[in-house]
Enzyme design. Structure first.
Site: not given
Length: 115
Positions: A30-31, A88, A97, A101, A103
């Site tokens: 993750d950025i 989420n 986004v 996805h 995490h």
């Protein structure tokens, strides 16, 4: 494939630190990490916007996201101390986004929800 930032990462149009990849799943750092280890796992061939958009035919793919995260955690030595897996769904949950996805958060005590 979606034109989200994740679609661009899958197509290698923008850089990412890829730490896991198999035929169907891509994992990358993750950025904006929320823990010392924060990796996102995404499906490479299905652009499901949210978990709420998933259908019964997506069950195997969604399960593979979980298994990919667990495999990565074991490989990186994170499983012994523990890790958190979060998905989420929509804005109120913090989804930014709209390409489903997962995490994986680890590397430090994460505390309890609501703490």
């Amino acid at each position: 494939m979606s034109d989200t930032i994740f679609g661009k990462i899958i197509r290698r149009e923008i850089p990412a630190t890829i730490v896991y990849e198999d035929e169907d799943i891509l994992g990358f750092k993750d950025i904006a990490p929320q823990a010392p280890v924060h990796v996102l796992f995404i499906p490479k061939h299905e652009a499901i916007p949210t978990l709420d958009d998933a259908r019964p035919e997506h069950a195997q793919l969604l399960g593979r996201l979980m298994l990919a995260a667990a495999e990565y955690a074991r490989r990186e030595g994170l499983a012994r101390d523990g890790y958190r897996v979060v998905m989420n769904c929509r804005e109120h949950a913090g989804q930014t986004v709209f390409h489903v996805h997962l995490h994986l958060l680890a590397g430090a005590p994460l505390g309890r929800f609501g703490s």
